[in-house]
Design an enzyme around this catalytic site. Sequence first.
Site, short mmCIF file in Angstrom:
data_model
loop_
_atom_site.label_atom_id
_atom_site.label_comp_id
_atom_site.label_asym_id
_atom_site.label_seq_id
_atom_site.Cartn_x
_atom_site.Cartn_y
_atom_site.Cartn_z
N ASP A 1 9.93 4.05 2.15
CA ASP A 1 10.99 4.25 1.16
C ASP A 1 10.49 5.38 0.25
O ASP A 1 9.62 5.18 -0.59
CB ASP A 1 11.22 2.95 0.39
N HIS B 1 11.80 -2.20 -4.11
CA HIS B 1 13.15 -2.16 -4.69
C HIS B 1 14.03 -3.11 -3.87
O HIS B 1 13.77 -3.32 -2.68
CB HIS B 1 13.66 -0.72 -4.56
N LYS C 1 17.83 11.94 -6.62
CA LYS C 1 16.56 11.83 -7.35
C LYS C 1 15.72 13.09 -7.14
O LYS C 1 14.58 13.19 -7.57
CB LYS C 1 15.78 10.60 -6.88
N GLN D 1 11.29 7.52 -4.53
CA GLN D 1 10.59 8.01 -5.73
C GLN D 1 9.46 8.96 -5.43
O GLN D 1 8.90 9.57 -6.34
CB GLN D 1 10.03 6.82 -6.54
N CYS E 1 15.88 -3.19 -10.51
CA CYS E 1 16.16 -3.62 -9.12
C CYS E 1 14.88 -4.03 -8.40
O CYS E 1 14.73 -3.79 -7.19
CB CYS E 1 16.89 -2.53 -8.32
N1 C6P Z 1 16.11 3.38 -7.89
C1 C6P Z 1 15.95 3.36 -10.32
O1 C6P Z 1 16.41 3.51 -11.45
P1 C6P Z 1 19.81 4.70 -3.98
O2 C6P Z 1 20.46 3.89 -5.06
O3 C6P Z 1 20.28 4.27 -2.62
O4 C6P Z 1 19.86 6.18 -4.22
O5 C6P Z 1 18.24 4.37 -4.07
C2 C6P Z 1 17.81 3.03 -3.99
C3 C6P Z 1 16.34 2.97 -4.25
C4 C6P Z 1 15.49 2.58 -3.22
N2 C6P Z 1 14.17 2.57 -3.38
C5 C6P Z 1 13.58 2.93 -4.54
C6 C6P Z 1 12.10 2.95 -4.64
C7 C6P Z 1 14.39 3.32 -5.61
O6 C6P Z 1 13.81 3.71 -6.74
C8 C6P Z 1 15.79 3.32 -5.47
C9 C6P Z 1 16.68 3.65 -6.64
C10 C6P Z 1 16.82 3.68 -9.13
O7 C6P Z 1 14.79 3.00 -10.14
C11 C6P Z 1 18.15 3.00 -9.23
S1 C6P Z 1 18.02 1.23 -9.13
#
Ligand code: C6P
Length: 407
Positions: A200, A123, A226, A203, A364
């Site tokens: 990370d 991401h 999430k 997910q 992203c």
């Molecule tokens: N992915 C998606 O729709 P934040 O925004 O800080 O809570 O998480 C960022 C982020 C970082 N790593 C991974 C693997 C992610 O999936 C995400 C967030 C969302 O896939 C929003 S772009």
Amino acid sequence: MNLNIDQIRGLFPVLHQEVHGKPLIYFDNAATTQKPKAVIEALVNYYELDNSNIHRGAHALADRATRYYENTRESVRDFINAKESAEIIFTKGTTESINLVALTFGRKFIGKGDEIIISTLEHHSNIVPWQMLCEEKGAILKVIPINEAGEILFEEFEKLLSPKTKLVSIVHASNALGTINPVKKIIDAAHLVGAKVLLDGAQSTSHLEIDVQDLDCDFMAFSAHKLYGPTGLGVLFGKREVLEAMPPFLGGGEMIKEVTFEKTTYNDIPFKFEAGTPNIADVIAFKAALDFIKNLKKSEIKAHEDELLAYANELMKDIKGFIPVGTAQDKVSVLSFNINQMHPFDVGQMLDARGIAVRTGHHCTQPLMKRFGIEGTVRASFAVYNTKSEIEQLAEGVARIARLKNK
Ligand code: C6P
């Protein structure tokens, strides 16, 4: 035990509405999950009964709020089996957690010519902070390639490792494809060359059992929203010895022991990394989300979601024009796909007209999309409250949209 999905759905007020005159089918769970009533009630209760600043008040409300806030820290510790709750830092989200590591650990321990390894699956949150650090320090960013299924090439990763590797920062489960990375193997190999490892977990944490002691990762970043919890809140786990060696992140109240105009001494972990008044209400409500997951059991949630993913694959595979993107052996419940010659956004709009919420675009992960030579995908991501009947409606929608194009 089989989960009672009807009963679970009853706990989520937002699911019971119509969109464009159709019952809502929410398949955008990788972007953010919906929140159970208990989380919403915990937020309301906090503001109605306990609202107070924490760690500094000499009154009953402040005591209560502090206790609830720290209770959540303990719940998070338990959730990922960290050794101690001091290793749990509250942040704004995965993005801030990763940036925190880049700006503290990275600035102190990564220098000119040092190397950071990430993967093609990352991401943007796990790419850009490292690029910024590399630019500042003259360090080098290396990227693990993947195969057509969307799995990292482990042998290529091993070739990238060297004594110059200071950090491996890798996604546990891909948001765009669902691929689960072999993180235990990655961590062990990285440690052999003396590198630290950041996972990370944005997910993975809602689907997989997490044991940071068993994994032996040095850092793990994830987001509450999430995980059926509130937005604007995340976690950074770090091993005590690593966190203690790092300089603070932001300066201000709470992160200090003593301040004089000449010199400031810093607080112990985790407070050293939590400057200012934190997101008290959301931290407190997050406990209700963690309790919700714990009560259902992760293994049961994963089994249900795996069944939904397998069913979706089964129903979709023969649809003419359906192109799956990301077919790894080991996946969380993410179904990414395209329909031949259609823009993902158009597909998303047509599904929305049927009440089906999916995400479309690059998710992203622009470098990952580039690797597949595509602009983006349609992504349906499943959570514990989704049903087989909803999957059937998705498949029917996709089949109709594909037929329109094939005409
Ligand atoms: N992915 C998606 O729709 P934040 O925004 O800080 O809570 O998480 C960022 C982020 C970082 N790593 C991974 C693997 C992610 O999936 C995400 C967030 C969302 O896939 C929003 S772009």
